[in-house]
Design an enzyme around this catalytic site. Sequence first.
Site, short mmCIF file in Angstrom:
data_model
loop_
_atom_site.label_atom_id
_atom_site.label_comp_id
_atom_site.label_asym_id
_atom_site.label_seq_id
_atom_site.Cartn_x
_atom_site.Cartn_y
_atom_site.Cartn_z
N TYR A 72 -68.43 27.93 73.18
CA TYR A 72 -68.10 27.42 74.55
C TYR A 72 -67.72 26.16 74.74
CZ TYR A 72 -69.73 25.82 79.01
OH TYR A 72 -69.75 25.29 80.25
N LYS A 121 -64.28 24.34 75.69
CA LYS A 121 -64.17 23.57 76.84
C LYS A 121 -63.58 22.09 76.46
CE LYS A 121 -65.36 24.24 80.58
NZ LYS A 121 -64.44 24.47 81.85
#
Length: 499
Positions: free
Chosen positions: A248, A252
């Site tokens: 994640y 990002k």
Amino acid sequence: MCEVEREKNIVRFFKGKTLLVTGSTGFLAKIFVEKLLRVQADVKRVFLLIRAVDAASAMQRLQHEILGKELFKALKEKYGDGFQSFATSKLWPVAGDIVHENLGIQDSNLVSKFLKEVQIIVNVAATTNFFERYDVSLDINVLGAKHVMQFAKQCVKLEMFLHVSTAYVSGTERCGLIPEKRLLIGETLRSGSNSSYELDIEAEIDLTEKKKVELQSDHNLTPQAQKLAMKELGMQRAQHLFGWPNTYVFTKAMGEILVLGHSRGNLPLVIVRPSIITSILRDPLPGWIEGIRTIDIFMMAYANRKLQSFPGDPQMIVDLIPGDMVVNAMMATTVAHSNQQSEFIYHVGSSTRNPITYDSLLQCWFDYFSANPRTGKDGEPLKITRKMTTISRTTFLIMGYQFLLQVLHLLNFLTCGFIFGRLYDDLNHKYKYLKVLIDLFEPYTFFKGRFDDANLEKLRATIGEEEEEEMFDMDSKHIDWNSYLHDIHIPGILKYECK
């Protein structure tokens, strides 16, 4: 950082504006949309990009997944029977998907309309799953961010592109104060000048596509095995090669790099980096939340007596921030930097101004659930008699489970599984569950960094009107952690997520 011009009243700024919001069925986007409609009824229009096959499906998702939520209770009470008419006059659901160019919008006339009218783009779309498939995370968090930026550059009236990221793009191995600075092209979190650690985003995308083709061509692999392999690829690339804690935050970070890259040009850009987002603190509905997030997974496991040990350092700071404060910061930064042809980065958290330690968090969990125990399947209260213990070395607990499992495995073999089979299965399930939690969250529960929020502090100082300062409160110093956690957040989790 340029200061907010005092005449840029936040509420007044959004009057007559046209916005495009991505990720609009998500937790944070819903809070943003509700707040916007509540404080500025004269916003012209809010286009909501919704993943759907057609306009009718997008409208259905708007009604059920956005307007149907209790979050909109205050607005429904204000407008009564006229709520639907008001909401549909302001909110325009659009079927699309950021993983495609032009945001997946099929109607060329609609695309043309957006490019002529949209003044503010708020990109909240993301997959926040720590252990997501690498290809899925790349599509949404990396290519998606790129596609939204490319779309924004074509909007002739654009005043602001707001991109929501995460504070943890800086990784979890740093200590001390972490500044609000941009990520550089090719930069990784691995130390040293070895060129093999340079991050090439296009190469990561190509690698993933080749891996996906390879897995799909292997007829011996089940769809589940292919999915797991893609998940493990993301974690391996993030953790072992480049230094990010999970897929994640790694994706990002790549998304930020693309948004901040050379192709941005002079696009007015704000990147908001929240820390761990929690339930609403004040308005419109204290405690409202969607999804049991990050640290609350441990809390619910403890409340249900499935977990008694916490893999973390009790003196480390857990950086929590209520969702409404994040949205207030999003709105204030949009106004502050509209039409400024530059980039601005904001951390939105609490670790610098109002830190809370894991020890205090665990104490609050104990205080609440010892006084308000959960109910077991047999209807009896699940009594909590002691505070969660913390362990400084997670391997100690894992090895303890492994030893017991080995003993039970031997006993099962000797007794043909008749006596200890069920106990072994139960313990093995708990071991796997605990190991997943530890693998995913240990980088955060031993994290020694604090996020500098100097830019947000400067911004707060420029909001001159007392009423507006209260309406858009984003100062974590105003949070009484014990009161918030005990009286708002935990009851909110139980009410909205553990029905």
